[in-house]
Design a protein around this motif. Structure first.
Motif, PDB file in Angstrom:
ATOM      1  N   PRO A   1       0.788  -1.244   0.000  1.00  0.00           N
ATOM      2  CA  PRO A   1       0.000   0.000   0.000  1.00  0.00           C
ATOM      3  C   PRO A   1       0.813   1.284   0.000  1.00  0.00           C
ATOM      4  CG  PRO A   1       0.068  -0.923   2.203  1.00  0.00           C
ATOM      5  CD  PRO A   1       0.743  -1.930   1.308  1.00  0.00           C
ATOM      6  N   ALA A   2       2.106   1.227   0.358  1.00  0.00           N
ATOM      7  CA  ALA A   2       2.920   2.437   0.437  1.00  0.00           C
ATOM      8  C   ALA A   2       3.785   2.572  -0.811  1.00  0.00           C
ATOM      9  CB  ALA A   2       3.812   2.397   1.681  1.00  0.00           C
ATOM     10  N   MET A   3       3.886   3.791  -1.350  1.00  0.00           N
ATOM     11  CA  MET A   3       4.715   3.990  -2.525  1.00  0.00           C
ATOM     12  C   MET A   3       6.188   3.798  -2.176  1.00  0.00           C
ATOM     13  SD  MET A   3       5.164   7.129  -5.201  1.00  0.00           S
ATOM     14  CE  MET A   3       6.435   6.922  -6.470  1.00  0.00           C
ATOM     15  N   THR A   4       6.851   2.927  -2.955  1.00  0.00           N
ATOM     16  CA  THR A   4       8.299   2.722  -2.861  1.00  0.00           C
ATOM     17  C   THR A   4       8.837   2.751  -4.278  1.00  0.00           C
ATOM     18  OG1 THR A   4       8.050   1.322  -0.907  1.00  0.00           O
ATOM     19  CG2 THR A   4      10.143   1.200  -2.094  1.00  0.00           C
TER      20      THR A   4
ATOM     21  N   GLY B   1       6.824  10.775  -3.993  1.00  0.00           N
ATOM     22  CA  GLY B   1       6.332  10.948  -2.631  1.00  0.00           C
ATOM     23  C   GLY B   1       4.854  10.745  -2.421  1.00  0.00           C
ATOM     24  N   THR B   2       4.154  10.075  -3.327  1.00  0.00           N
ATOM     25  CA  THR B   2       2.705   9.904  -3.183  1.00  0.00           C
ATOM     26  C   THR B   2       2.369   9.206  -1.877  1.00  0.00           C
ATOM     27  OG1 THR B   2       2.395   9.789  -5.571  1.00  0.00           O
ATOM     28  CG2 THR B   2       0.634   8.890  -4.201  1.00  0.00           C
ATOM     29  N   LYS B   3       1.580   9.863  -1.057  1.00  0.00           N
ATOM     30  CA  LYS B   3       1.125   9.301   0.217  1.00  0.00           C
ATOM     31  C   LYS B   3      -0.363   8.979   0.074  1.00  0.00           C
ATOM     32  CE  LYS B   3       4.677  11.770   2.777  1.00  0.00           C
ATOM     33  NZ  LYS B   3       5.348  12.186   1.503  1.00  0.00           N
ATOM     34  N   THR B   4      -0.666   7.703   0.101  1.00  0.00           N
ATOM     35  CA  THR B   4      -2.013   7.230  -0.212  1.00  0.00           C
ATOM     36  C   THR B   4      -2.824   7.072   1.057  1.00  0.00           C
ATOM     37  OG1 THR B   4      -1.070   6.042  -2.093  1.00  0.00           O
ATOM     38  CG2 THR B   4      -3.313   5.467  -1.443  1.00  0.00           C
ATOM     39  N   THR B   5      -4.042   7.604   1.030  1.00  0.00           N
ATOM     40  CA  THR B   5      -4.951   7.525   2.169  1.00  0.00           C
ATOM     41  C   THR B   5      -6.087   6.576   1.844  1.00  0.00           C
ATOM     42  OG1 THR B   5      -4.437   9.801   2.833  1.00  0.00           O
ATOM     43  CG2 THR B   5      -6.453   8.837   3.711  1.00  0.00           C
ATOM     44  N   PHE B   6      -6.390   5.682   2.785  1.00  0.00           N
ATOM     45  CA  PHE B   6      -7.479   4.715   2.647  1.00  0.00           C
ATOM     46  C   PHE B   6      -8.528   5.016   3.715  1.00  0.00           C
ATOM     47  CE2 PHE B   6      -3.555   2.770   1.208  1.00  0.00           C
ATOM     48  CZ  PHE B   6      -3.906   2.211  -0.021  1.00  0.00           C
ATOM     49  N   ILE B   7      -9.785   5.139   3.295  1.00  0.00           N
ATOM     50  CA  ILE B   7     -10.889   5.445   4.206  1.00  0.00           C
ATOM     51  C   ILE B   7     -12.009   4.449   3.941  1.00  0.00           C
ATOM     52  CG2 ILE B   7     -12.547   7.192   4.968  1.00  0.00           C
ATOM     53  CD1 ILE B   7     -10.638   9.280   3.572  1.00  0.00           C
TER      54      ILE B   7
ATOM     55  N   GLN C   1      -3.284   6.512   6.467  1.00  0.00           N
ATOM     56  CA  GLN C   1      -2.450   7.143   5.453  1.00  0.00           C
ATOM     57  C   GLN C   1      -1.088   6.474   5.462  1.00  0.00           C
ATOM     58  OE1 GLN C   1      -0.472  11.376   5.067  1.00  0.00           O
ATOM     59  NE2 GLN C   1      -2.495  11.449   4.110  1.00  0.00           N
ATOM     60  N   MET C   2      -0.642   6.080   4.263  1.00  0.00           N
ATOM     61  CA  MET C   2       0.611   5.361   4.131  1.00  0.00           C
ATOM     62  C   MET C   2       1.758   6.330   3.840  1.00  0.00           C
ATOM     63  SD  MET C   2       0.060   2.230   4.720  1.00  0.00           S
ATOM     64  CE  MET C   2      -1.502   1.461   5.218  1.00  0.00           C
ATOM     65  N   PRO C   3       2.956   6.013   4.328  1.00  0.00           N
ATOM     66  CA  PRO C   3       4.131   6.824   3.996  1.00  0.00           C
ATOM     67  C   PRO C   3       4.585   6.525   2.573  1.00  0.00           C
ATOM     68  CG  PRO C   3       4.794   4.932   5.285  1.00  0.00           C
ATOM     69  CD  PRO C   3       3.285   4.880   5.209  1.00  0.00           C
ATOM     70  N   SER C   4       5.626   7.204   2.149  1.00  0.00           N
ATOM     71  CA  SER C   4       6.276   6.891   0.876  1.00  0.00           C
ATOM     72  C   SER C   4       7.764   6.726   1.131  1.00  0.00           C
ATOM     73  CB  SER C   4       6.025   7.998  -0.150  1.00  0.00           C
ATOM     74  OG  SER C   4       6.566   9.230   0.302  1.00  0.00           O
TER      75      SER C   4
END
Length: 449
Positions: A106-109, A161-167, A190-193
């Motif tokens: 789920p986190a951008m790498t 650096g996209t930080k993805t939020t899941f709700i 919210q996931m880090p990148s």
């Protein structure tokens, strides 16, 4: 004398897209890679021309629907401040089991489209598998470099650096609005990148627990309430678990966005200017067994009218679940829009197919591109040929109007029926980010009595 008339109507929800099952995207950890695509989300600073139609703000006027006159300060006229919405339809509750929602990676790498950047070498992946205590029992394959089944292909698109939020939102009685659905307690993440390499630790260093380089990021402890790199990278991560006894039937909504801050994850923030493409898959199921199964009978997940995907395959000749159309839409028109299709080594072919239980082909399809170009289409089989970025499809929207025959039929009670598919044949392989949308033309309100 007063005369009155009464009628009962129902709202027709957005067209389900992408999957009739409890999985949306590849599932390499369970060796389930049937659809051959990942869900994609762009950071706001990414370019629309790179494939994300609704979450990338930046574009030139040469790209479809980029006049900069619709939303103040944003070039992309189609930008969505709310992100993407996915429906998790619970048809029946499994007694004694929680409803779990997971996201793979789920986190951008940043690893690039084919995982050729920043990945551990094969020797390093082997070394991770041989660590004392066996923290990564399949590291030699899970963390192997290159275009493997584990490779989501997180990419630098004007940033990393996209930080993805899941709700996750509960079912409610207003299907015409997803934003008024109550947020499930504890189910906003919210996931880090991560931008490994260079002056930052490498992926190998993030994963190694005792090399003195970000050792805390190699800790795996699901009970501590935090997410480390080792818990996120190429892992199936539970973003929401609704306890047994608290699950109700109906449609839960998963909102995925890249334009909110950690302090206010449910609110759009123009201050977020991250770039990059984050790719992932989404799963839902009751308990461990429900997540492991490929089954849409108890719970299914699909995109609501808009499906952002990324495909990275060495050769692609497969059929995707495109859109679900029920029998009451017979005689109407399904409009499908395919944005930025055809980022491939050579030109390919797309064909829209009816449900197999109904017919072998559609006919009478009308293809058009937003720039008015003449297309190589065959309406009698609903086929579009010579599809590639080099043939003018880069940053363009292709609209397909599909007449649904008057005798169209299927069985809605069967989860895998009523699905229109798209067959994609790109013999030389693809690395394609694209956004599909679908809608039934006409009034979204229909009379039922």
């Amino acid at each position: 004398m007063d005369l009155t008339r009464e009628a009962v109507a129902e709202y027709v929800a957005p067209v389900p897209m992408g999957s009739p099952e409890n999985k949306l995207g590849n599932d390499p950890a369970r060796a389930q890679n049937t659809p051959q695509f990942w869900i994609n989300i762009a950071g706001p600073n990414a370019t629309k021309k790179s494939g994300d139609r609704f979450q990338a703000k930046v574009c030139a006027t040469s790209v479809a629907n980029c006049t900069g006159t619709v939303i103040s300060g944003i070039n992309n006229d189609e930008y969505s401040t709310e992100g993407y919405f996915f429906a998790l339809k619970v048809a029946s509750v499994v007694t004694g089991q929680p409803l779990n929602i997971q996201v793979y990676d789920p986190a951008m790498t940043y690893v690039n489209d084919t995982c050729g950047a920043n990945m551990p070498t094969q020797s390093e992946a082997n070394a991770l598998q041989a660590l004392p205590g066996n923290p990564y029992p399949d590291a030699a394959v899970r963390f192997a470099p290159g275009l493997t089944s584990w490779c989501t292909g997180d990419q630098d698109i004007s940033g990393r650096g996209t930080k993805t939020t899941f709700i996750v939102r509960s079912p409610d009685a207003t299907p015409w609005s997803d934003l008024d659905n109550p947020v499930v307690a504890g189910c906003t993440k919210q996931m880090p990148s991560y931008d490994p390499g260079g002056s930052n630790p490498t992926i190998y260093q993030y994963l190694h627990p005792t090399d003195g380089k970000q050792d805390a990021q190699a800790v795996v402890n699901p009970a501590d309430g935090s997410n480390t790199f080792a818990e996120l990278f190429r892992q199936n991560v539970t973003i929401c678990s609704i306890p047994a006894g608290s699950v109700s039937t109906g449609e839960y909504i998963l909102q995925v966005r890249s334009n909110a801050t950690a302090a206010a994850p449910t609110v759009y923030s123009a201050s977020v200017v991250d770039g990059g493409h984050n790719r992932m898959s989404i799963f839902a199921g009751f308990g461990t067994a429900g997540l492991a199964a490929v089954d849409g009978s108890a719970v299914s997940i699909n995109a609501r009218g808009r499906l952002p995907i990324y495909a990275n395959a060495t050769a692609a000749n497969t059929s995707f679940y495109l859109a679900r159309v029920l029998p009451y839409d017979a005689g109407r028109t399904l409009r499908v829009t395919l944005f930025d299709i055809g980022d491939a080594a050579s030109a390919g072919v797309l064909q829209i197919l009816p449900p197999a239980e109904f017919a072998a082909t559609f006919s009478g399809c009308v293809f058009s591109r937003d720039d008015g170009a003449t297309l190589s289409s065959t309406p009698s089989t609903c086929t579009l040929s010579n599809v590639s970025s080099g043939n003018g499809f880069d940053g363009r929207s292709v609209t397909v109007d599909i007449p649904i025959p008057a005798n169209y039929t299927c069985t809605p009670a069967v989860a895998t029926q009523c699905w229109i598919k798209v067959r994609a044949a790109f013999p030389s392989g693809v690395t394609d980010t694209t956004t599909w949308s679908a809608a039934i033309l006409g009034n979204p309100i229909r009379l039922v009595e």
